[in-house]
Design a protein around this motif. Structure first.
Motif, PDB file in Angstrom:
ATOM      1  N   LEU A 166      41.306  32.452  44.133  1.00 30.25           N
ATOM      2  CA  LEU A 166      40.563  31.778  45.202  1.00 30.25           C
ATOM      3  C   LEU A 166      41.462  30.877  46.056  1.00 30.25           C
ATOM      4  N   PHE A 167      42.611  30.488  45.535  1.00 26.60           N
ATOM      5  CA  PHE A 167      43.462  29.536  46.249  1.00 26.60           C
ATOM      6  C   PHE A 167      43.929  30.054  47.606  1.00 26.60           C
ATOM      7  N   ALA A 168      44.326  31.322  47.670  1.00 26.82           N
ATOM      8  CA  ALA A 168      44.989  31.835  48.874  1.00 26.82           C
ATOM      9  C   ALA A 168      44.130  31.668  50.123  1.00 26.82           C
ATOM     10  N   ALA A 169      42.872  32.072  50.056  1.00 30.43           N
ATOM     11  CA  ALA A 169      42.009  32.013  51.236  1.00 30.43           C
ATOM     12  C   ALA A 169      41.749  30.576  51.666  1.00 30.43           C
ATOM     13  N   ILE A 170      41.600  29.675  50.707  1.00 25.53           N
ATOM     14  CA  ILE A 170      41.284  28.288  51.053  1.00 25.53           C
ATOM     15  C   ILE A 170      42.523  27.569  51.586  1.00 25.53           C
ATOM     16  N   PHE A 171      43.681  27.852  51.015  1.00 24.74           N
ATOM     17  CA  PHE A 171      44.913  27.303  51.590  1.00 24.74           C
ATOM     18  C   PHE A 171      45.127  27.842  53.002  1.00 24.74           C
ATOM     19  N   ALA A 172      44.797  29.123  53.217  1.00 25.38           N
ATOM     20  CA  ALA A 172      44.966  29.722  54.549  1.00 25.38           C
ATOM     21  C   ALA A 172      44.135  28.995  55.585  1.00 25.38           C
ATOM     22  N   GLN A 173      42.940  28.539  55.200  1.00 23.67           N
ATOM     23  CA  GLN A 173      42.078  27.789  56.119  1.00 23.67           C
ATOM     24  C   GLN A 173      42.734  26.480  56.540  1.00 23.67           C
ATOM     25  N   MET A 174      43.633  25.978  55.713  1.00 27.97           N
ATOM     26  CA  MET A 174      44.355  24.731  56.009  1.00 27.97           C
ATOM     27  C   MET A 174      45.721  25.006  56.641  1.00 27.97           C
ATOM     28  N   GLY A 175      45.957  26.271  57.007  1.00 30.67           N
ATOM     29  CA  GLY A 175      47.211  26.619  57.659  1.00 30.67           C
ATOM     30  C   GLY A 175      48.396  26.748  56.723  1.00 30.67           C
ATOM     31  N   CYS A 176      48.126  26.965  55.441  1.00 26.15           N
ATOM     32  CA  CYS A 176      49.201  27.078  54.455  1.00 26.15           C
ATOM     33  C   CYS A 176      49.289  28.501  53.914  1.00 26.15           C
ATOM     34  N   LYS A 177      50.513  28.977  53.728  1.00 26.78           N
ATOM     35  CA  LYS A 177      50.724  30.274  53.101  1.00 26.78           C
ATOM     36  C   LYS A 177      50.932  30.085  51.599  1.00 26.78           C
ATOM     37  N   VAL A 178      50.620  31.128  50.852  1.00 23.71           N
ATOM     38  CA  VAL A 178      50.719  31.041  49.398  1.00 23.71           C
ATOM     39  C   VAL A 178      51.775  32.014  48.889  1.00 23.71           C
ATOM     40  N   ILE A 179      52.617  31.505  48.008  1.00 17.79           N
ATOM     41  CA  ILE A 179      53.617  32.298  47.305  1.00 17.79           C
ATOM     42  C   ILE A 179      53.105  32.542  45.891  1.00 17.79           C
ATOM     43  N   ALA A 180      53.093  33.800  45.463  1.00 13.80           N
ATOM     44  CA  ALA A 180      52.670  34.128  44.107  1.00 13.80           C
ATOM     45  C   ALA A 180      53.886  34.272  43.206  1.00 13.80           C
ATOM     46  N   VAL A 181      53.808  33.649  42.031  1.00 15.79           N
ATOM     47  CA  VAL A 181      54.814  33.845  40.999  1.00 15.79           C
ATOM     48  C   VAL A 181      54.097  34.438  39.788  1.00 15.79           C
ATOM     49  N   LEU A 182      54.528  35.609  39.364  1.00 18.12           N
ATOM     50  CA  LEU A 182      53.885  36.309  38.260  1.00 18.12           C
ATOM     51  C   LEU A 182      54.715  36.154  36.990  1.00 18.12           C
ATOM     52  N   SER A 183      54.037  35.914  35.880  1.00 15.40           N
ATOM     53  CA  SER A 183      54.751  35.784  34.611  1.00 15.40           C
ATOM     54  C   SER A 183      55.226  37.139  34.096  1.00 15.40           C
ATOM     55  N   GLU A 184      54.547  38.215  34.473  1.00 13.04           N
ATOM     56  CA  GLU A 184      54.905  39.579  34.104  1.00 13.04           C
ATOM     57  C   GLU A 184      54.734  40.476  35.330  1.00 13.04           C
ATOM     58  N   PRO A 185      55.373  41.654  35.353  1.00 15.95           N
ATOM     59  CA  PRO A 185      55.261  42.530  36.523  1.00 15.95           C
ATOM     60  C   PRO A 185      53.832  42.933  36.862  1.00 15.95           C
ATOM     61  N   GLU A 186      52.987  43.071  35.849  1.00 14.89           N
ATOM     62  CA  GLU A 186      51.597  43.426  36.069  1.00 14.89           C
ATOM     63  C   GLU A 186      50.701  42.388  35.399  1.00 14.89           C
ATOM     64  N   PRO A 187      49.534  42.096  35.987  1.00 12.29           N
ATOM     65  CA  PRO A 187      48.631  41.139  35.337  1.00 12.29           C
ATOM     66  C   PRO A 187      48.064  41.707  34.042  1.00 12.29           C
ATOM     67  N   PRO A 188      47.698  40.857  33.085  1.00 11.19           N
ATOM     68  CA  PRO A 188      46.997  41.353  31.900  1.00 11.19           C
ATOM     69  C   PRO A 188      45.759  42.148  32.321  1.00 11.19           C
ATOM     70  N   ASP A 189      45.396  43.142  31.544  1.00 10.99           N
ATOM     71  CA  ASP A 189      44.264  44.007  31.895  1.00 10.99           C
ATOM     72  C   ASP A 189      43.002  43.215  32.210  1.00 10.99           C
ATOM     73  N   VAL A 190      42.785  42.128  31.471  1.00 10.71           N
ATOM     74  CA  VAL A 190      41.547  41.364  31.652  1.00 10.71           C
ATOM     75  C   VAL A 190      41.497  40.647  33.002  1.00 10.71           C
ATOM     76  N   TYR A 191      42.664  40.519  33.677  1.00  8.55           N
ATOM     77  CA  TYR A 191      42.700  39.841  34.969  1.00  8.55           C
ATOM     78  C   TYR A 191      43.011  40.775  36.132  1.00  8.55           C
ATOM     79  N   ALA A 192      43.296  42.029  35.850  1.00  9.63           N
ATOM     80  CA  ALA A 192      43.819  42.942  36.870  1.00  9.63           C
ATOM     81  C   ALA A 192      42.904  43.066  38.086  1.00  9.63           C
TER      82      ALA A 192
END
Length: 422
Positions: free
Chosen positions: A20-46
């Motif tokens: 949810l962060f990306a869209a709300i930061f975008a409304q404030m004129g901010c871009k979001v950088i994603a840092v992933l702990s693994e190349p793919e998200p865990p299945d439960v979050y994919a």
């Protein structure tokens, strides 16, 4: 990159409510950088991962740490926040190196993820806490039980680094402890982490609550408090039945808020979101566990409807606009999440009845993840609950919500048809 013009926020593992962060930061004129702990998200979050939302994506597991830190510093980020449980350890490791003035106490970083260390840190700070031991040696657990006069008592076993009640099991009168212990030890949890130890706790009786917070400069603000209603049965520790938003005028709110803030201080949390689960017992509040990240499952989106605010919104306003959040919250309307559950292995029938629940007077939203004729296992944890779905009810009339909860359960009884034992 012209960091003097563009502003960037970093989200570690932007899954679940972290998406949810990306869209709300975008409304404030901010871009979001994603840092992933693994190349793919865990299945439960994919399903919640939306890579197109981000100005850049880095995978920590494939980057040299020094290189990653330099690249992230180059963005001159306004904050680094954790998206969901799988990102807690990485965020706590990177934040002191990338945004040191906006990070938490690094000496307690592991205690904000590992439930064994978490409980010990709370005890060390003098905050009332349940009795527990975290070990890979069952003989030490048995000795601990005798020392604490817990032999023959109800217990709880769980992985030290799980989420969403994964692997949590109640041990009635201590019977079956050995089997439950070894069923967890050295086995992976739902996030893919090997359980190198097992957490054994005394069983607490009472009412469970969750306190969602946003912290800045060591000041903790309460975004909402919800009460969990659970079903205690042989399927699992406790199956989620529903969750209700509390009025800020409820007399338990101040008790829970004060205790939650003690826990946050004990764990060295200065900035960011937390999700504090508390059992209110006859002896007062006791910590179940804390997630040093937003409440999952998209909860902040619902919270915004119920209260006009949320953890995510407070975070964005503070870091993007330097707006100091209020210490408390308001309740604009009553809200309840009703979780579906199957008490035994079942076949889905009459699925159209579930979809028709959208016509209920208090219906706000719904997530139905099952199909006609699908076989579903008995519900054992929150991951399994969310795999079925839920209905969100909201109204200015609490009686209307109670009536609609009754209708939901009536419908559920004809949708999940139990498979008889052979």
């Amino acid at each position: 990159m012209n960091t003097s013009i563009e502003r960037y926020a970093i989200i570690v593992d932007p899954y679940s409510s972290g998406s949810l962060f990306a869209a709300i930061f975008a409304q404030m004129g901010c871009k979001v950088i994603a840092v992933l702990s693994e190349p793919e998200p865990p299945d439960v979050y994919a399903a919640s991962y939306r890579p197109d939302d981000f100005a850049a994506i880095y995978v920590a597991a494939t980057e040299l740490q020094d290189s990653l830190i330099l690249q992230l510093r180059d963005y001159n980020p306004i904050c680094m926040l954790t998206g969901c449980e799988s990102g807690v350890e990485l965020a706590e490791k990177l934040a002191p190196l990338v945004v040191p003035e906006l990070s938490n106490d690094k000496e307690l970083a592991l205690a904000r993820r590992d439930k064994g260390l978490m409980g010990q840190a709370v005890i060390d700070a003098g905050v009332p806490m349940m009795r527990q031991i975290c070990s890979n040696d069952l003989s030490k657990v048995i000795t601990w039980l005798y020392q604490n006069e817990l032999v023959g008592n109800d217990l709880v076993v769980k992985p030290p680094k799980s989420a969403s009640t994964d692997g949590v099991k109640k041990i009635t009168k201590g019977e079956g402890l050995k089997e439950a212990f070894y069923n967890l030890l050295n086995h992976p949890n739902r996030l893919g982490i090997i359980n190198d130890r097992v957490l054994v706790q005394e069983y607490l009786s009472g009412t469970e609550y969750v306190v969602d917070t946003f912290s800045y400069k060591g000041i903790h603000t309460v975004c909402n408090i919800c009460k969990y209603i659970k079903l205690d049965n042989s399927n699992g520790m406790a199956i989620y039945d529903r969750m209700e938003w509390l009025s800020p005028d409820d007399p338990v709110v101040d008790v829970l808020a004060s205790y939650a803030k003690e826990v946050l201080n004990a764990l060295g949390i200065c900035f960011g979101n937390s999700h504090v689960e508390i059992m209110l017992t006859k002896n007062g509040p006791r910590l179940i566990e804390i997630g040093a990240r937003p409440h999952g499952g998209g909860h902040p989106r619902l919270c915004f409807i119920a209260t006009g605010d949320s953890q995510v919104h407070r975070s964005v306003r503070y870091f993007a606009q330097n707006i100091i959040p209020p210490p408390k919250y308001q309740l604009l309307k009553y809200m309840t999440v009703v979780f579906f559950h199957a008490m035994q292995e079942s076949v889905v029938t009459n699925i159209e009845r579930l979809h028709a629940l959208k016509d209920l007077p208090s219906f706000l939203d719904g997530n139905i993840h099952i199909r006609e004729k699908q076989t579903v296992p008995a519900t054992r944890d929150l991951f399994a609950t969310l795999a079925l779905g839920f209905i969100v009810l909201a109204s200015n009339d609490q009686a209307q919500i109670e009536h609609d909860i009754y209708i939901v359960r009536e419908v559920e009884a004809v949708v999940f048809l139990p498979i008889e034992d052979n």
